[in-house]
Design an enzyme around this catalytic site. Structure first.
Site, PDB file in Angstrom:
ATOM      1  N   LEU A 195       0.342  -1.150  -0.209  1.00  0.00           N
ATOM      2  CA  LEU A 195       0.114   0.429  -0.363  1.00  0.00           C
ATOM      3  C   LEU A 195       0.859   1.244  -0.121  1.00  0.00           C
ATOM      4  CD1 LEU A 195      -2.913  -0.841   2.335  1.00  0.00           C
ATOM      5  CD2 LEU A 195      -3.080  -0.460  -0.025  1.00  0.00           C
ATOM      6  N   GLY A 196       2.230   0.569   0.296  1.00  0.00           N
ATOM      7  CA  GLY A 196       3.118   1.989   0.443  1.00  0.00           C
ATOM      8  C   GLY A 196       3.026   2.515   1.847  1.00  0.00           C
ATOM      9  N   GLY A 224       5.322   2.277   3.905  1.00  0.00           N
ATOM     10  CA  GLY A 224       6.733   2.660   4.301  1.00  0.00           C
ATOM     11  C   GLY A 224       6.915   3.783   3.780  1.00  0.00           C
ATOM     12  N   LEU A 225       6.150   4.253   2.404  1.00  0.00           N
ATOM     13  CA  LEU A 225       6.620   5.434   1.730  1.00  0.00           C
ATOM     14  C   LEU A 225       5.209   6.666   2.708  1.00  0.00           C
ATOM     15  CD1 LEU A 225       6.445   5.131  -2.104  1.00  0.00           C
ATOM     16  CD2 LEU A 225       7.724   5.819  -1.164  1.00  0.00           C
ATOM     17  N   ASP A 261      -3.122 -10.301   9.879  1.00  0.00           N
ATOM     18  CA  ASP A 261      -1.613 -12.173   9.596  1.00  0.00           C
ATOM     19  C   ASP A 261      -1.531 -12.293  11.300  1.00  0.00           C
ATOM     20  OD1 ASP A 261      -2.054 -11.348   7.407  1.00  0.00           O
ATOM     21  OD2 ASP A 261       0.294  -9.999   7.587  1.00  0.00           O
ATOM     22  N   LYS A 282     -15.126   1.594  -2.639  1.00  0.00           N
ATOM     23  CA  LYS A 282     -15.935   1.237  -1.381  1.00  0.00           C
ATOM     24  C   LYS A 282     -14.770   1.647   0.017  1.00  0.00           C
ATOM     25  CE  LYS A 282     -19.025  -0.085  -3.305  1.00  0.00           C
ATOM     26  NZ  LYS A 282     -20.495  -0.447  -3.355  1.00  0.00           N
ATOM     27  N   CYS A 335      29.373  -2.895  -7.444  1.00  0.00           N
ATOM     28  CA  CYS A 335      29.131  -4.288  -7.034  1.00  0.00           C
ATOM     29  C   CYS A 335      29.915  -5.317  -7.640  1.00  0.00           C
ATOM     30  CB  CYS A 335      28.704  -5.058  -5.988  1.00  0.00           C
ATOM     31  SG  CYS A 335      28.959  -5.745  -4.350  1.00  0.00           S
ATOM     32  N   GLN A 346      33.076  -5.705 -10.643  1.00  0.00           N
ATOM     33  CA  GLN A 346      33.973  -6.940 -11.241  1.00  0.00           C
ATOM     34  C   GLN A 346      33.386  -7.576 -12.536  1.00  0.00           C
ATOM     35  OE1 GLN A 346      32.118 -10.084  -7.854  1.00  0.00           O
ATOM     36  NE2 GLN A 346      32.689  -8.602  -6.366  1.00  0.00           N
ATOM     37  N   HIS A 390      28.571   0.226  -2.554  1.00  0.00           N
ATOM     38  CA  HIS A 390      27.217   0.282  -3.007  1.00  0.00           C
ATOM     39  C   HIS A 390      27.046   2.104  -3.066  1.00  0.00           C
ATOM     40  CE1 HIS A 390      25.757  -3.865  -4.130  1.00  0.00           C
ATOM     41  NE2 HIS A 390      26.378  -3.517  -3.112  1.00  0.00           N
ATOM     42  N   GLU A 417      24.526   3.877  -4.140  1.00  0.00           N
ATOM     43  CA  GLU A 417      23.177   3.198  -3.869  1.00  0.00           C
ATOM     44  C   GLU A 417      22.363   3.701  -3.530  1.00  0.00           C
ATOM     45  OE1 GLU A 417      24.688   1.227  -4.715  1.00  0.00           O
ATOM     46  OE2 GLU A 417      23.693  -0.912  -4.596  1.00  0.00           O
TER      47      GLU A 417
HETATM   48  N1  GLN Z   1      28.879 -11.759  -5.963  1.00  0.00           N
HETATM   49  C1  GLN Z   1      29.220 -11.097  -5.882  1.00  0.00           C
HETATM   50  C2  GLN Z   1      29.947 -10.770  -4.505  1.00  0.00           C
HETATM   51  O1  GLN Z   1      29.701 -11.950  -3.269  1.00  0.00           O
HETATM   52  C3  GLN Z   1      28.789  -9.575  -5.785  1.00  0.00           C
HETATM   53  C4  GLN Z   1      28.044  -8.871  -5.045  1.00  0.00           C
HETATM   54  C5  GLN Z   1      27.043  -8.038  -5.023  1.00  0.00           C
HETATM   55  O2  GLN Z   1      26.920  -7.378  -6.204  1.00  0.00           O
HETATM   56  N2  GLN Z   1      26.441  -7.478  -4.406  1.00  0.00           N
HETATM   57  O3  GLN Z   1      30.943 -10.694  -4.387  1.00  0.00           O
END
Ligand code: GLN
Length: 538
Positions: free
Chosen positions: A14-15, A17-18, A148, A188, A383, A387, A510, A512
């Site tokens: 439902l959102g 978290g947002l 639940d 509703k 990540c 690689q 990461h 992000e």
């Molecule tokens: N599978 C890769 C590792 O374990 C990359 C992991 C990832 O992209 N988070 O190193």
């Protein structure tokens, strides 16, 4: 300390978290120090071992906790910094209770759901507030749907908690769905009434009801919900489907003054109305950008909305920063294997390969990286994507035939990505990767160093088992790969890049997880800028 508890009714997704994150954002704009936490009633200790098909993205915190993706919303919408205390699962609760029982902590008592399990849940709330004494308001979202079976103990714990800290310090918010029945042309309210009835059966009377609606919420329905859910009409709040971006959610909830309702309930009504100029400015830039770029995200879970959530959000943040709409095409890496890179991603302005595990689609990702390198298309590897770039470079530039990661080929003659010694004996899969934030040094004169504004140290979050193999460092560097960052402690390679390319960069961490609406992550900002320049050059 004041507490807001957000429950959900009728259906999931439902959102909620947002909604919780939006309330956090609005309260913060009223000058209140806000912290958020999530309770997830499932039995996994954390979502780290779950497939993206089950769970969507696993969001990693600074301290290395692998958490629910809602914590990503919390960190993007508010300035609160979360820790592993901020995501509690039934798995953790039972684990703690059973450990205490084995230690003999319960002193001969029969260990029971009530009070021992509920006490454990309440203790966690206090633990979060005790470790963050400067916080004014703690917002706790309860995962799942009221009714639940697995959520019952959490609801009971909250009921007790409210009594213990005083009901005036607590605000219960219930998020429900108002389905629109097309054939009848009607919205509703019955499912909402029933879900609130369920909550009241469990001893909780919501103070505010947030109604997710496609259409607007009219006066009649507001009255009806108020009457039959036993709340004041002004406390029935509409939460409409937003037209363009999730960052409109706080603005939408503000229309019914949700923040005012909340602060009035918990006695913080003296705080000023929120000035949302910065937020509105950001939303305007997302909705009405001047430019446009198309970026392919080549992954394995692209059909899922949530698997790369933070990456998609980071691209939006970076796009807004450059006044640019980022049109994301989600590309199944296996399609690149089957049809070739040119056919699948031939006309995009940038290619991003996200993180991932397991060997499905790996060769397609390598082809995508090669295509980006050879055709000077901006490439950003995160990540696994870093690689992949390393493997591709080793194979096709350094001519190390069969180069690979030992994750995909144990017998590769050139294992350019491999396990570190300490990972080799690991048997448990849960919480055993290289996790969380660490310090890395940046080398001056590299693109990465430029993007980070000349910083010599960065803090970035990790979640991986495999690493760049230092045995091949010299060889790859001789062939032209630039290593622009290594971890301060172990010297592990963190960023690789190519000079003489509009943007070709892979990060072992990461980024992000540290991008915010008005503060895009520098690597994403750099990537989108390069994609924009490449689009404009076409
Ligand atoms: N599978 C890769 C590792 O374990 C990359 C992991 C990832 O992209 N988070 O190193």
């Amino acid at each position: 300390m004041k507490y807001i508890f957000v429950t959900g009714g009728v259906v999931s997704s439902l959102g909620k978290g947002l909604a919780a994150a939006s309330i956090g954002a609005l309260l913060e704009h009223r000058g209140l120090k806000t912290l958020m936490q999530k309770f997830d009633p499932y039995l996994n200790v954390d979502p780290g071992t779950m497939s993206p098909f089950q769970h969507g993205e696993v969001y990693v915190l600074d301290d290395g906790a692998e958490t629910d993706l809602d914590l990503g919303h919390y960190e993007r919408f508010t300035s609160g910094v979360m820790s592993r205390l901020n995501n509690l699962t039934s798995g953790q609760v039972f684990d703690a209770v059973i450990k205490k029982e084995r230690r003999g902590d319960y002193l001969g008592k029969t260990v029971q759901f009530i009070p021992h399990v509920t006490d454990e849940i309440k203790a966690r709330i206090h633990m979060v507030t005790d470790t963050n004494p400067d916080v004014d308001v703690l917002i706790t979202e309860i995962g799942g749907t009221v009714g639940d079976m697995e959520g019952l103990l959490f609801i009971e714990a909250l009921r007790q908690f409210a009594l213990e800290v005083g009901k005036d310090n607590v605000c219960f918010i219930h998020v429900t769905l108002l389905p629109y029945i097309k054939a009848a042309g009607e919205v509703k309210t019955k499912p909402t009434q029933q879900s609130v009835a369920k909550l009241r059966e469990l001893g909780i009377q919501p103070d505010i009801i947030i109604c997710r609606t496609e259409a607007d919420l009219d006066e009649d329905n507001r009255k009806k919900i108020a009457m039959f859910c036993n709340v004041e009409k002004k406390n029935v709040v509409a939460f409409r489907d937003v037209a363009h971006t999730i960052y409109e959610c706080p603005l939408d909830l503000r229309r019914d003054k949700i923040d005012r309702l909340v602060v009035d309930k918990i006695g913080l009504g003296h705080t000023p109305s929120p000035a949302l100029d910065d937020w509105e400015h950001f939303v305007r830039r997302v909705i009405h950008p001047k430019h446009k770029v198309t970026i392919a995200v080549a992954g394995k879970y692209v059909e899922l909305q949530d698997a790369y959530k933070s990456i998609y959000e980071s691209l939006i943040h970076a796009g807004a920063h450059h006044d640019t709409k980022v049109n994301i095409i989600r590309v199944e890496a296996e399609a690149v294997e089957d049809h070739g890179a040119k056919a699948v991603i031939g006309d995009v302005d940038g290619i991003l390969v996200p993180g991932g595990f397991g060997d499905r689609g790996i060769e397609g990702k390598i082809l995508a990286a090669q295509y980006a390198r050879e055709n000077k298309i901006p490439y950003f590897g995160i990540c696994l994507g870093m690689q992949i770039a390393t493997i591709e470079f080793a194979r096709n530039v350094c001519k190390l035939r069969g180069a690979n990661s030992t994750e995909f080929d144990k017998n590769s003659p050139f294992p350019v990505i491999c396990l570190q010694e300490e990972q080799k004996g690991v048997e448990d899969m849960g919480a055993t990767m290289r996790l969380g934030s660490c310090v890395s040094v940046l080398f001056a004169g590299t693109r990465a160093s430029d993007l980070y504004g000349g910083a010599d140290r960065i803090h970035e979050r990790h979640r991986h088992r495999y690493e760049f193999n230092s045995d091949f460092q010299d060889k790859l560097q001789e062939c032209g790969l630039v290593i622009s960052s290594v971890s301060e402690k172990e010297g592990l390679v963190e960023i690789v890049e190519l000079p003489d390319h509009p943007f070709y960069l892979g990060a072992q961490f990461h980024p992000e997880f540290q991008s915010k609406p008005n503060h895009p992550h520098p690597l994403f900002a750099g990537f989108v800028k390069a994609a924009l320049e490449s689009a404009q050059a076409k």
